[in-house]
Design a protein around this motif. Structure first.
Motif, PDB file in Angstrom:
ATOM      1  N   PHE A 144      86.192  57.795  17.085  1.00 48.94           N
ATOM      2  CA  PHE A 144      85.954  56.826  18.149  1.00 48.94           C
ATOM      3  C   PHE A 144      84.851  55.879  17.688  1.00 48.94           C
ATOM      4  CE2 PHE A 144      83.583  60.728  19.030  1.00 48.94           C
ATOM      5  CZ  PHE A 144      82.276  60.277  19.042  1.00 48.94           C
ATOM      6  N   GLU A 145      84.734  54.767  18.366  1.00 51.09           N
ATOM      7  CA  GLU A 145      83.692  53.805  18.017  1.00 51.09           C
ATOM      8  C   GLU A 145      82.339  54.364  18.441  1.00 51.09           C
ATOM      9  OE1 GLU A 145      82.385  49.149  18.833  1.00 51.09           O
ATOM     10  OE2 GLU A 145      84.262  49.946  19.647  1.00 51.09           O
ATOM     11  N   SER A 146      81.458  54.559  17.486  1.00 50.22           N
ATOM     12  CA  SER A 146      80.171  55.207  17.753  1.00 50.22           C
ATOM     13  C   SER A 146      79.119  54.167  18.082  1.00 50.22           C
ATOM     14  CB  SER A 146      79.734  56.044  16.554  1.00 50.22           C
ATOM     15  OG  SER A 146      78.515  56.698  16.823  1.00 50.22           O
ATOM     16  N   THR A 147      79.139  53.703  19.323  1.00 49.19           N
ATOM     17  CA  THR A 147      78.124  52.750  19.762  1.00 49.19           C
ATOM     18  C   THR A 147      76.835  53.484  20.087  1.00 49.19           C
ATOM     19  OG1 THR A 147      78.922  52.929  22.038  1.00 49.19           O
ATOM     20  CG2 THR A 147      79.858  51.178  20.680  1.00 49.19           C
ATOM     21  N   ASN A 148      75.720  52.825  19.831  1.00 47.58           N
ATOM     22  CA  ASN A 148      74.389  53.387  20.118  1.00 47.58           C
ATOM     23  C   ASN A 148      74.156  54.734  19.440  1.00 47.58           C
ATOM     24  OD1 ASN A 148      73.762  51.187  21.861  1.00 47.58           O
ATOM     25  ND2 ASN A 148      74.917  52.189  23.508  1.00 47.58           N
ATOM     26  N   GLY A 149      74.818  54.961  18.321  1.00 50.00           N
ATOM     27  CA  GLY A 149      74.590  56.185  17.563  1.00 50.00           C
ATOM     28  C   GLY A 149      75.028  57.452  18.263  1.00 50.00           C
ATOM     29  N   LEU A 187      66.881  65.542  11.868  1.00 49.54           N
ATOM     30  CA  LEU A 187      67.145  64.269  11.205  1.00 49.54           C
ATOM     31  C   LEU A 187      68.022  63.367  12.073  1.00 49.54           C
ATOM     32  CD1 LEU A 187      66.785  62.652   8.550  1.00 49.54           C
ATOM     33  CD2 LEU A 187      68.914  63.698   7.752  1.00 49.54           C
ATOM     34  N   LEU A 188      69.021  63.958  12.720  1.00 42.83           N
ATOM     35  CA  LEU A 188      69.970  63.176  13.523  1.00 42.83           C
ATOM     36  C   LEU A 188      69.403  62.802  14.884  1.00 42.83           C
ATOM     37  CD1 LEU A 188      73.125  65.263  12.606  1.00 42.83           C
ATOM     38  CD2 LEU A 188      72.834  62.827  12.104  1.00 42.83           C
ATOM     39  N   LEU A 189      68.484  63.618  15.422  1.00 39.88           N
ATOM     40  CA  LEU A 189      67.972  63.370  16.775  1.00 39.88           C
ATOM     41  C   LEU A 189      66.666  62.594  16.786  1.00 39.88           C
ATOM     42  CD1 LEU A 189      68.694  66.887  18.352  1.00 39.88           C
ATOM     43  CD2 LEU A 189      69.979  64.768  18.716  1.00 39.88           C
ATOM     44  N   GLN A 190      66.023  62.446  15.646  1.00 38.51           N
ATOM     45  CA  GLN A 190      64.740  61.746  15.614  1.00 38.51           C
ATOM     46  C   GLN A 190      64.905  60.316  16.121  1.00 38.51           C
ATOM     47  OE1 GLN A 190      62.834  61.667  11.788  1.00 38.51           O
ATOM     48  NE2 GLN A 190      60.802  61.288  12.669  1.00 38.51           N
ATOM     49  N   GLY A 191      64.060  59.937  17.073  1.00 38.90           N
ATOM     50  CA  GLY A 191      64.104  58.591  17.631  1.00 38.90           C
ATOM     51  C   GLY A 191      65.118  58.392  18.723  1.00 38.90           C
ATOM     52  N   LYS A 192      65.926  59.419  19.013  1.00 31.97           N
ATOM     53  CA  LYS A 192      66.946  59.297  20.053  1.00 31.97           C
ATOM     54  C   LYS A 192      66.317  59.557  21.418  1.00 31.97           C
ATOM     55  CE  LYS A 192      70.854  58.809  17.582  1.00 31.97           C
ATOM     56  NZ  LYS A 192      70.272  58.681  16.227  1.00 31.97           N
ATOM     57  N   SER A 193      66.709  58.753  22.399  1.00 32.72           N
ATOM     58  CA  SER A 193      66.303  58.969  23.779  1.00 32.72           C
ATOM     59  C   SER A 193      67.312  59.913  24.425  1.00 32.72           C
ATOM     60  CB  SER A 193      66.255  57.630  24.531  1.00 32.72           C
ATOM     61  OG  SER A 193      65.918  57.836  25.881  1.00 32.72           O
ATOM     62  N   THR A 204      66.413  67.913  21.548  1.00 32.88           N
ATOM     63  CA  THR A 204      65.677  66.746  21.084  1.00 32.88           C
ATOM     64  C   THR A 204      65.135  67.019  19.680  1.00 32.88           C
ATOM     65  OG1 THR A 204      63.589  67.567  21.982  1.00 32.88           O
ATOM     66  CG2 THR A 204      64.929  66.174  23.436  1.00 32.88           C
ATOM     67  N   TYR A 205      64.558  66.004  19.093  1.00 32.52           N
ATOM     68  CA  TYR A 205      63.888  66.153  17.805  1.00 32.52           C
ATOM     69  C   TYR A 205      62.801  67.223  17.906  1.00 32.52           C
ATOM     70  CZ  TYR A 205      60.767  64.798  13.908  1.00 32.52           C
ATOM     71  OH  TYR A 205      59.961  64.788  12.796  1.00 32.52           O
ATOM     72  N   GLY A 206      61.997  67.149  18.957  1.00 38.37           N
ATOM     73  CA  GLY A 206      60.937  68.127  19.135  1.00 38.37           C
ATOM     74  C   GLY A 206      61.466  69.532  19.328  1.00 38.37           C
ATOM     75  N   ALA A 207      62.580  69.666  20.038  1.00 39.61           N
ATOM     76  CA  ALA A 207      63.172  70.991  20.256  1.00 39.61           C
ATOM     77  C   ALA A 207      63.638  71.592  18.941  1.00 39.61           C
ATOM     78  CB  ALA A 207      64.334  70.893  21.242  1.00 39.61           C
ATOM     79  N   ALA A 208      64.195  70.771  18.058  1.00 42.29           N
ATOM     80  CA  ALA A 208      64.649  71.270  16.753  1.00 42.29           C
ATOM     81  C   ALA A 208      63.454  71.776  15.935  1.00 42.29           C
ATOM     82  CB  ALA A 208      65.396  70.173  15.995  1.00 42.29           C
ATOM     83  N   LEU A 209      62.355  71.031  15.941  1.00 40.24           N
ATOM     84  CA  LEU A 209      61.161  71.484  15.219  1.00 40.24           C
ATOM     85  C   LEU A 209      60.585  72.753  15.846  1.00 40.24           C
ATOM     86  CD1 LEU A 209      59.199  68.171  14.459  1.00 40.24           C
ATOM     87  CD2 LEU A 209      60.980  69.303  13.102  1.00 40.24           C
TER      88      LEU A 209
END
Length: 620
Positions: free
Chosen positions: A124-129, A193-199, A206-211
């Motif tokens: 599918f078209e991956s808009t907004n990542g 890596l994939l979630l960093q910077g994502k709202s 989240t990025y923090g949850a992964a860490l």
């Protein structure tokens, strides 16, 4: 207002094809299900499929029976625990939160594998990542499920792709413990890596949850239970097991593993994104300490900053977690008193001056609920604790809304009668489900929800269920510092947690510091389902999980010349007697066996997969 993540159930059918029929009416698609080809070709449906992974979260306040009941912290009111009596086996694995049921976990892992397989090249078209976000969430959830199994069973088979009908062989051996840790950490690195910077919406990975989950995984991996030389020295059962690589590291440097754990925890701290009132240089007042603690578990007044990964519940519908108050409030409020704090836990709360509570101290024994750690008052319902307004059938007996866990003389001292407390097993409100220990849970109960109906169990609440919170990660950092000999740094952070609760600084060192740390973590994280893992990985289970459950019996005798109604149970009117004893062995007879360090794989799973090897003490 927080956005609440609604968990959407999506039934995904992959590869269902009818062969040999050309009639159109036989080739129609069901109207209530989405075929797999459609799910992964549509961004919204793919999002819904990944959202379904969160329904695998079962920790915290979701179930009626909290996992603290298989520790020294609590007792389950409605049946003894085979786990606590050390009588489980491959044929009888005992009560276990659904999170750890082998088949349930692998079903969720397969769903994550399907998502990762289909999102590798998005259709599918991956808009907004969106594709990267969904992949990041899928990596995180797969790591989460594998870690749930790892900390319960030890090593498990690593399955990276979904099995399909027609695959030649479904059997697979357990990987080594080290391979499992490395795989989970790799998934979490990918997720970060994939979630960093994502709202992200509240409740999602989240990025923090992964860490943070990485810090938990590495802390557990560095612990004595998984350092096989250390574990073997403490347990003959582990020493004699032939497949030690399934349980932990058979070689290597434990100090290096503690350094990795420390670095992972520090990475979360250095985000400067989380943390509630941990910048204090001195203790707050006891009143503020209690409020700080309450704010964190109700996620109010800034306390939400302590939540890194949380499951939310919607009180507008009948979700399990929304019934926590009904499940655990005292029977005098028409609750079920399901998971009850033990005297063992209550005794772990220090006095306000930082000294240990001691029943041999006459002042302590005469007033056991006075001048205790403020977190005690925010966690435990005890005799005389102010709570909330009773339902109409109890309000006339107890207009003040105070917990009644004892028996009390009423009337006049010259001619008294005995009143059975409203929250005992002899309650005049409900007498079938009262506390066995003399205590109830206050933590996670929203005290602002009043009894608007006659039956309080009709009132749901939306208190969140913490899966990982920042304070846990700070504890991991402290523990790693202690293990590495960095005691000054450990004390600095340990005292930050104590100051927030209104407790004084400590300056212990050596084994005393480790003991203080372990006690501090237990009372701070009570009923957040940490104790079962901690006692095992610290290998202190014989002295903790193996203890008999302790309970209290309370009686109030009118002082001479006093005449009181049924609710005026103050020390001015009464002389109180507190009797501490072991629970009746007919209710539960706790004991420890080293086979409980690693749970058994169920016999059905062993029969399905002849490549599996069971854990020590469970080979029969």
């Amino acid at each position: 207002m927080k956005k609440i993540l609604n968990y959407i159930v999506v039934m995904v059918i992959s590869g269902a094809v009818l062969l040999g029929c050309k009639d159109d009416f036989l080739n129609t698609q069901p109207l209530d299900k989405a075929p797999g080809t459609a799910v992964w070709s549509d961004a919204a449906l793919a999002d819904a499929a990944v959202t379904e992974l969160y329904n695998g979260l079962r920790d915290g306040i979701l179930d009626q029976q909290n996992m603290e009941t298989i520790t020294d912290n609590a007792l389950y009111n409605f049946g003894k625990q085979d786990i606590m009596e050390s009588i489980i086996s491959p044929a009888n694995t005992g009560w276990v939160n659904d999170t750890y049921a082998w088949g349930n976990m692998y079903a969720m892992i397969r769903a994550a594998n399907l998502a990762l397989q289909n999102l590798a090249v998005p259709k599918f078209e991956s808009t907004n990542g969106i594709a990267d976000r969904l992949k990041g969430e899928s990596y995180f959830m797969r790591a989460y499920f594998y870690n749930q199994m790892l900390r319960y069973y030890g090593a498990v088979p690593i399955v990276k792709t979904p099995y399909l009908l027609g695959d030649p062989d479904y059997t697979i051996a357990r990987n080594t413990y080290e391979e499992c840790v490395n795989f989970i950490v790799s998934d979490l690195d990918s997720a970060a890596l994939l979630l960093q910077g994502k709202s992200m919406e509240a409740g999602r990975a989240t990025y923090g949850a992964a860490l943070a989950l990485k810090a938990r995984v590495l802390t557990y991996a560095a612990s004595d239970l998984h350092d096989i030389p250390a574990a073997s020295a403490k347990s003959g059962l582990i020493a004699g097991y032939s497949n030690k690589e399934l349980l932990g590291y058979t070689s290597g440097d434990q100090a290096a593993r503690w350094q990795k754990a420390k670095d992972a925890a520090k990475a979360v701290i250095d985000l400067n994104q989380y943390g509630y009132s941990l910048d204090l240089a001195a203790p707050v007042t006891p009143e503020q300490g209690r409020q700080n603690y309450t704010n964190m578990y109700l996620s109010t007044g800034g306390g939400e900053k302590d939540g890194i990964f949380i499951r939310y519940f919607n009180d507008l519908k009948s979700e399990d977690g929304a019934w926590f108050a009904r499940n655990n409030m005292p029977n005098g409020y028409h609750g079920w008193t399901s998971s009850e704090p033990t005297q063992n836990l209550v005794d772990d709360y220090e006095m306000m001056d930082g000294t240990k509570f001691d029943w041999t101290n006459p002042a302590h024994a005469a007033a056991p609920y006075d001048n205790r750690d403020p977190r005690f008052y925010a966690t435990v319902l005890y005799d005389g604790a102010p709570f909330k307004t009773r339902t109409p059938d109890g309000k006339g007996i107890d207009p003040r809304g105070e917990i009644q866990m004892g028996t009390y003389q009423i009337g006049s001292a010259a001619s008294p009668t005995v009143h059975q407390g409203l929250d005992t097993r002899q309650s005049s409100i409900e007498n079938w489900n009262g506390t066995r220990t003399g205590y109830g849970i206050r933590k996670f109960i929203n005290n602002t929800i009043d009894n608007v109906t006659f039956q309080d169990q009709n009132t749901r609440q939306s208190v969140p269920s913490p899966q990982i919170r920042f304070t846990e990660i700070v504890f991991h950092y402290i523990e790693a510092c202690i293990e590495l000999g960095e005691e000054a740094e450990a004390l600095a952070w340990l005292n930050k947690i104590r100051f927030r609760a209104g407790m004084p600084a400590v300056d212990d060192s050596g084994p005393a510091l480790m003991d203080r740390y372990r006690n501090e973590k237990n009372v701070e994280m009570a009923f957040e389902e940490q104790r079962f893992y901690d006692a095992r990985r610290w290998m202190i289970a014989p002295e903790t999980l193996g203890q008999k459950a302790r309970i209290i019996r309370i009686s109030g005798t009118l002082k001479p010349g006093k005449t009181v109604p049924a609710y005026a149970y103050s020390k001015d009117n009464y002389t109180y007697t507190y009797t501490v004893q072991d629970i009746d062995p007919g209710v539960e007879n706790r004991k420890w066996d080293d086979k409980m360090y690693f749970m058994p794989i169920h016999r059905d799973e062993m029969n399905r997969n002849n490549k599996l090897v069971n854990n020590p003490g469970h080979q029969q």
